[in-house]
Design an enzyme around this catalytic site. Structure first.
Site, PDB file in Angstrom:
ATOM      1  N   GLY A 173     -12.315  -4.714   1.474  1.00  0.00           N
ATOM      2  CA  GLY A 173     -13.714  -4.295   1.579  1.00  0.00           C
ATOM      3  C   GLY A 173     -14.122  -3.377   0.439  1.00  0.00           C
ATOM      4  O   GLY A 173     -15.222  -3.492  -0.107  1.00  0.00           O
ATOM      5  N   ARG A 224       0.814  -1.210   0.000  1.00  0.00           N
ATOM      6  CA  ARG A 224       0.000   0.000   0.000  1.00  0.00           C
ATOM      7  C   ARG A 224       0.853   1.268   0.000  1.00  0.00           C
ATOM      8  O   ARG A 224       0.422   2.301  -0.513  1.00  0.00           O
ATOM      9  CB  ARG A 224      -0.954  -0.007   1.189  1.00  0.00           C
ATOM     10  CG  ARG A 224      -2.135  -0.931   0.945  1.00  0.00           C
ATOM     11  CD  ARG A 224      -3.055  -0.990   2.138  1.00  0.00           C
ATOM     12  NE  ARG A 224      -4.339  -1.583   1.787  1.00  0.00           N
ATOM     13  CZ  ARG A 224      -5.298  -1.845   2.664  1.00  0.00           C
ATOM     14  NH1 ARG A 224      -5.103  -1.576   3.943  1.00  0.00           N
ATOM     15  NH2 ARG A 224      -6.433  -2.380   2.274  1.00  0.00           N
TER      16      ARG A 224
END
Ligand code: 3PG
Ligand code: MG
Length: 407
Positions: free
Chosen positions: A387, A38
């Site tokens: 998600g 990330r």
């Protein structure tokens, strides 16, 4: 699918204070970052703003912060790693207040091309997670422009993702998306809205309940839907099979029946396991050696638990993706954390690696599985959002996307 939102390419950050929301929610073990994906994914946007001559103010959440601010969930390790990656100092504002005096001072001292990282936005508790106006305004007060590049958090209508934009607009600033957001939405959006066909979707993971809307939405978009992982057993039970001690969502049996009827009605292929790797007792620890037996799904003993797809199913699924042009995969096929129960997940990863299709891996567990098994660089795109990519595949509008200014 064109993303009709302003992006970092539409702004020149020269001399401007730019607040950039990233998703630096990286896994930590004893204070060390164990997966920097990330952080690396955020670099192109940061670099662009620095090249412009902007003053780059970064913010992110880390962890759930259930018990209030604490050093274990501080962004300090991210500041350090980021500074190594950028090859320049990242000034870390460690103040648990996130905004406030320390942040204001650090920002006031910035020169063009400087980078500041604020503390974990969830240290402000519900002000962040309930999209509080005051915290949103405090964040906006620090900057002239706002960039959302936190794809992994873009399904959260939180202050640093959504609320802040209103106050940036109020002071005449712009709200744009970053390169990571663009890339994620291009890959996922094209796959779902404009797929090159045949389009095969593969869903796995433990629970049907987590994927209800994804199953339903993808059935409408894809040509073939493949189901594996723990959730497959609820489908098998819905078909009337014995599933032994396998994972099951008894409340979702009717839902599975509905989905099977929907597939039939739409003329879509819905593939379920035909054989299963079973165990007598769940390994503890999860990667401990375990005795297995492959059984046909029609002959599952009542005292065994299915923990992976069997070899016939592997071949069936590999065959289904062979001639696909677009494949989206979310959720492992079995307990891949255990090498003995990872064969199904490996087989699917390998099938994706071997096809010419555009292959897109939803984040979270499936991304971890693909990377851990060494197939990462064989995929067209691995999402940084777990998600978020699921909600995107459900067809929901993501608050982090909605909040950016239209083109
Ligand atoms: C994630 O890792 O799923 C994102 O960073 C979002 O985190 P959250 O699920 O705690 O909101
Ligand atoms: Mg999450």
């Amino acid at each position: 699918m064109g993303l009709n939102k302003k992006s970092v390419d539409d702004i020149n950050a020269k001399g401007k204070r730019v607040l950039v929301r990233c998703d630096f929610n990286v896994p930590l073990k004893n204070g060390e970052i164990t997966d920097e994906t990330r952080i690396v994914a955020a670099l192109p946007t940061i670099q662009k703003l620095l090249n412009d001559g902007g003053k780059v103010i970064l913010c992110s959440h880390l962890g759930k912060v259930k018990n209030g601010p604490n050093e274990g969930e501080s962004l300090a390790p991210v500041a350090k790693r980021l500074s190594e990656k950028l090859g320049k100092e990242v000034v870390f504002v460690s103040d648990y207040n996130v905004t406030g005096e320390a942040a204001t001072k650090a920002v006031a001292a910035m020169k063009e091309g400087d980078v500041v990282l604020l503390q974990n936005t969830r240290f402000r508790g519900a002000e962040e997670t309930k999209n509080g106006e005051e915290f949103s305004k405090e964040l906006a007060d620090l900057a002239d422009l706002y960039v959302c590049d936190a794809f992994g958090s873009s399904h959260r209508a939180h202050a640093s993702v959504a609320g802040v934009t209103k106050f940036i607009t109020a002071k005449g600033g712009e709200n744009v998306v970053g390169y990571l957001m663009q890339k994620e939405i291009n890959f996922l959006g094209n796959a779902v809205e404009n797929p090159v066909r045949p389009f095969v979707a593969i869903l796995g993971g433990a629970k049907v309940a987590d994927k209800l809307n994804v199953i339903s939405n993808l059935l409408e978009k894809c040509d073939t839907l493949i189901i594996g992982g723990g959730m497959a057993y609820t489908f098998l039970k819905a078909q009337g099979y014995e599933i032994g001690n396998s994972l099951v969502d008894d409340e979702k049996i009717d839902y599975c029946k509905e989905m099977m009827a929907k597939a039939e009605k739409l003329g879509k292929k819905l593939l379920l396991p035909v054989d299963s790797v079973t165990i007598a007792q769940f390994p503890n620890p999860i990667d401990a050696p375990v005795e297995t037996q492959v059984v046909d799904v029609k002959e599952m003993p009542a005292d065994r638990e299915g923990c992976d797809i069997g070899p016939k199913t592997q071949a069936l699924y590999a065959d289904a993706v062979k001639n696909a042009k677009t494949v989206v995969w979310n959720g492992p096929m079995g307990v891949f954390e255990n090498p003995i129960l990872a064969a199904g997940t490996i087989a699917v990863a390998k099938a994706l690696a071997d096809t010419d299709a555009t292959t897109i891996i939803g984040g979270g567990d499936s991304a971890a599985a693909v990377n851990q098994l060494g197939f990462g660089d064989k995929m067209s795109h691995i999402s940084t959002g777990g998600g978020a990519s699921l909600e995107f595949l459900e067809g929901k509008e993501l608050p982090g996307v909605a909040a950016a200014d239209d083109k």
